[in-house]
Write an enzyme that holds these catalytic residues in place. Structure first.
Site, mmCIF file in Angstrom:
data_model
loop_
_atom_site.group_PDB
_atom_site.id
_atom_site.type_symbol
_atom_site.label_atom_id
_atom_site.label_comp_id
_atom_site.label_asym_id
_atom_site.label_seq_id
_atom_site.Cartn_x
_atom_site.Cartn_y
_atom_site.Cartn_z
ATOM 1 N N GLY A 79 0.575 -1.268 0.178
ATOM 2 C CA GLY A 79 -0.237 -0.177 0.071
ATOM 3 C C GLY A 79 1.297 1.028 0.050
ATOM 4 O O GLY A 79 2.108 1.062 0.527
ATOM 5 N N CYS A 129 5.480 -6.073 1.273
ATOM 6 C CA CYS A 129 5.580 -4.573 1.962
ATOM 7 C C CYS A 129 5.179 -3.652 2.333
ATOM 8 O O CYS A 129 6.233 -4.431 3.821
ATOM 9 C CB CYS A 129 4.910 -4.308 0.346
ATOM 10 S SG CYS A 129 6.266 -2.451 -0.610
ATOM 11 N N TYR A 130 4.367 -3.067 2.396
ATOM 12 C CA TYR A 130 3.307 -2.390 3.200
ATOM 13 C C TYR A 130 3.257 -3.199 4.616
ATOM 14 O O TYR A 130 2.985 -2.957 5.566
ATOM 15 C CB TYR A 130 2.439 -1.331 3.041
ATOM 16 C CG TYR A 130 1.394 -0.303 4.179
ATOM 17 C CD1 TYR A 130 2.490 0.228 4.568
ATOM 18 C CD2 TYR A 130 0.314 -1.377 4.814
ATOM 19 C CE1 TYR A 130 2.076 1.132 5.795
ATOM 20 C CE2 TYR A 130 0.515 -0.981 5.823
ATOM 21 C CZ TYR A 130 0.180 0.401 6.349
ATOM 22 O OH TYR A 130 0.325 1.257 7.450
ATOM 23 N N HIS A 143 7.191 -7.770 -3.795
ATOM 24 C CA HIS A 143 6.228 -7.977 -4.055
ATOM 25 C C HIS A 143 5.907 -9.402 -5.074
ATOM 26 O O HIS A 143 6.640 -9.142 -6.200
ATOM 27 C CB HIS A 143 5.137 -6.921 -5.566
ATOM 28 C CG HIS A 143 4.641 -5.948 -4.328
ATOM 29 N ND1 HIS A 143 3.489 -5.706 -3.814
ATOM 30 C CD2 HIS A 143 5.330 -4.651 -4.391
ATOM 31 C CE1 HIS A 143 3.431 -4.492 -3.506
ATOM 32 N NE2 HIS A 143 5.060 -3.817 -3.648
ATOM 33 N N GLU A 157 3.822 -11.413 -5.858
ATOM 34 C CA GLU A 157 2.873 -12.043 -6.549
ATOM 35 C C GLU A 157 2.682 -11.030 -8.502
ATOM 36 O O GLU A 157 1.976 -11.563 -9.294
ATOM 37 C CB GLU A 157 1.305 -11.110 -6.078
ATOM 38 C CG GLU A 157 1.375 -9.182 -5.730
ATOM 39 C CD GLU A 157 1.798 -8.894 -4.765
ATOM 40 O OE1 GLU A 157 3.261 -9.311 -3.996
ATOM 41 O OE2 GLU A 157 1.531 -7.874 -4.715
ATOM 42 N N ASP A 184 -19.729 -13.718 -19.828
ATOM 43 C CA ASP A 184 -20.619 -13.547 -18.786
ATOM 44 C C ASP A 184 -21.285 -14.037 -18.587
ATOM 45 O O ASP A 184 -22.189 -14.862 -17.746
ATOM 46 C CB ASP A 184 -20.388 -12.267 -18.275
ATOM 47 C CG ASP A 184 -18.637 -12.076 -18.073
ATOM 48 O OD1 ASP A 184 -17.913 -12.992 -17.808
ATOM 49 O OD2 ASP A 184 -17.867 -10.559 -17.840
ATOM 50 N N LYS A 231 -12.892 -13.194 -14.188
ATOM 51 C CA LYS A 231 -12.642 -13.245 -15.564
ATOM 52 C C LYS A 231 -12.215 -15.327 -16.245
ATOM 53 O O LYS A 231 -13.225 -15.937 -16.726
ATOM 54 C CB LYS A 231 -12.769 -12.201 -16.486
ATOM 55 C CG LYS A 231 -12.786 -12.596 -18.119
ATOM 56 C CD LYS A 231 -14.067 -11.739 -18.460
ATOM 57 C CE LYS A 231 -14.633 -11.790 -19.161
ATOM 58 N NZ LYS A 231 -15.884 -11.097 -19.829
#
Ligand code: XMP
Length: 520
Positions: free
Chosen positions: A58, A85-86, A177, A179, A234, A376
């Site tokens: 963040g 991180c944060y 990070h 991710e 969708d 998705k």
């Protein structure tokens, strides 16, 4: 909240990439939810009962007086916690360590090497095989003194405490990070984390399908449901799932605004009505839409006109079936995640997306949203589970306002016809070259300019068009697709030869931002 699966909680502190944490975990069949830090209190933790917690990155600083922090209870649940991180700084700060303003801000690529204390490979199994790990850093502050119980097991040049762990309590914290794609082995860290937390990978679309069907039945009872079908993935998956759950209680309404691509309306009607036997109203309202669009050139006015008419038509036809109590929508998880806003200001409207928002209140309908927990790619997977035709599952997104926003300037039946034919050639070329699945979205925009050309010995004065093809993960950002010059040349020749009315073809090489995917 989904209560049928093992749950991981991601506490969001507003990082731009928090959603990626969730996607990486879903990829390994772990059910997780993202909740903003200010919605997570002790009572929430009791209700959610996570099997593990991840604290996201963040933009804030734990050194600020009003720094966002998770409740201390996060560390008292007895479950593994990973700070990113944060999230690492928050964890150190709350558990008795020290965070200071970094002397060197570290952004972008960095390399982490293991320390001598790196003995256990529970969380870092499969890492450091080559002696160091490439990671993506983005931080100003850094941890200078560890909280009691923690050891450093990885360092980088500007982040001496790049990876710290308290193996006893199963607390892990990384300054980078894991991710993002730029941390090539980051997903291994996340996988190791969920494995040691005891997740068995119980989140699969095969299991979800049966649960979703049971939930739809419980929600709807013997009430009638209407569903707006657009032909996109969708709404198609939602319709087939609902049909499997409640059969004839479902009626779909396909509002054909005359702004669909070549053959598309017929394809949707044939598939759903004839193939799936789903009751389907084909509302052929091309004259209404094209009539109301006459003379309109402003993009927002076009969008608003189409949105308004769409709702009117949908309402007219759903009134006709009488007594529907529910409206089904293909809302996805990214639309549901509450974002953390630090600016607090309103964001600007770039484009008014059209949907049937506002309808439920107006018509006194309750919502059924069977996809609201899914990303998705999970919707596509669910579609495959349901046996939905592969052509529908892999389809490029198509905007609600259809070809109107690919036809800058006034929309006329003549222009739409030219556009449809050019678009069909372009997509055919892409399929012929086996590129369709590599591309997020591809289409032709018909430009409101005529240019001079020469065909045979004759002068032509026809429209110019632009080809648009992009790669993207979620449509929020995009890059133009790097076609070969041969492909582009061949496509231009085919369009000019096969489509009367176009004598010049250009390729749009704008990424998003600063462009948008659609031209309007
Ligand atoms: P932009 O042009 O904003 O598009 O970069 C991002 C993605 O959204 C699609 N799009 C829409 N989808 N209703 C929709 O259902 C709309 O009004 C709409 N406008 C844009 C666009 O095709 C792209 O995939």
């Amino acid at each position: 909240m989904n209560t049928e699966h093992q749950r991981l909680l991601i506490v969001d502190f507003g990082s731009q990439v928090t959603q990626l944490i969730a996607r990486r975990l879903r990829e390994v069949d772990v059910y997780c939810e993202i909740h903003p830090f200010n919605a997570v209190d002790d009572a929430f933790l009791d209700r959610f009962a996570p099997r593990a917690v991840i604290l996201s990155g963040g933009p804030a600083s734990v050194l600020d007086a009003d720094a966002p922090l998770p409740p201390m209870k996060v560390y008292e649940l007895g479950v593994p916690v990973l700070g990113i991180c944060y999230g690492q700084q928050a964890m150190m700060h709350q558990l008795g360590g020290t965070v200071e303003k970094g002397h060197h801000r570290e952004f972008g690529r960095a390399f982490v090497t293991p320390t001598a204390a790196h003995t256990s490979d529970r969380i870092f199994r499969g890492l450091f095989d080559s002696g160091k790990e490439e990671v993506w850093m983005s931080h100003g502050d850094r941890v200078t003194e560890l909280a009691p119980g923690f050891t450093v097991i990885g360092t980088s040049r500007h982040a001496p405490n790049a990876i710290v762990t308290d193996e006893e309590r199963n607390f892990f914290a990384v300054q980078f990070h894991p991710e993002v794609h730029h941390t090539p082995n980051g997903r291994k860290i996340l996988q190791n984390f969920v494995r040691l937390a005891g997740f068995t990978g119980d989140w699969t679309m095969a299991a979800y399908k049966d649960e979703a069907i049971a939930r739809i039945r419980a929600q709807v009872g013997d009430g009638k449901v209407i569903c707006g079908l657009s032909g996109g993935v969708d709404s198609s998956v939602a319709a087939v799932l609902l049909h499997e759950a409640i059969g004839e209680q479902l009626t779909c309404v396909f509002v054909d605004h005359g702004l669909m691509r070549a053959g598309e309306a017929q394809e949707v009607v044939t598939l759903f009505r004839d193939h799936y036997n789903i009751p389907l109203i084909h509302a052929d309202e091309a004259d209404l839409f094209l009539g109301e669009l006459r003379g309109i050139t402003d993009p927002e006015q076009k969008r608003k006109t189409i949105g308004r008419l769409f709702i009117d038509v949908f309402q007219k036809h759903s009134d006709a079936i009488g007594g529907a109590a529910f409206l089904a929508q293909g809302t996805l998880y990214p639309d549901v995640i509450e974002s953390v806003s630090f600016s607090g200001g309103p964001s600007v409207t770039i484009k008014s997306h059209h949907n049937v928002g506002g309808l439920p209140e107006k018509m006194g309908l309750k919502l059924v949203e069977p996809l609201r927990e899914l990303f998705k790619d999970e919707v596509r997977e669910l579609g495959r589970e349901l046996g939905l035709d592969a052509r529908f599952i892999g389809r490029h997104p198509f905007p609600g306002p259809g070809l109107a926003i690919r036809c800058p300037g006034e929309v006329t039946p003549e222009k739409l016809e030219i556009l449809r034919r050019a678009d069909a050639v372009f997509i055919d070329q892409i399929r012929e070259h086996d590129l369709y699945d590599e591309i997020w979205q591809a289409f032709v925009a018909l430009l409101p300019v005529r240019t001079v050309g020469v065909m045979g010995d004759a002068r032509t004065y026809d429209y110019a068009c632009a080809l648009r093809a992009v790669t993207s993960v979620d449509g929020m950002t995009a890059d133009y697709y790097p076609f070969s010059h041969e492909f582009l040349g061949e496509t231009a020749t085919r369009i000019i030869n096969e489509v009367e009315g176009i004598n010049r073809v250009t390729y749009d090489i704008t990424s998003k931002p600063p462009g948008t995917i659609e031209w309007e």
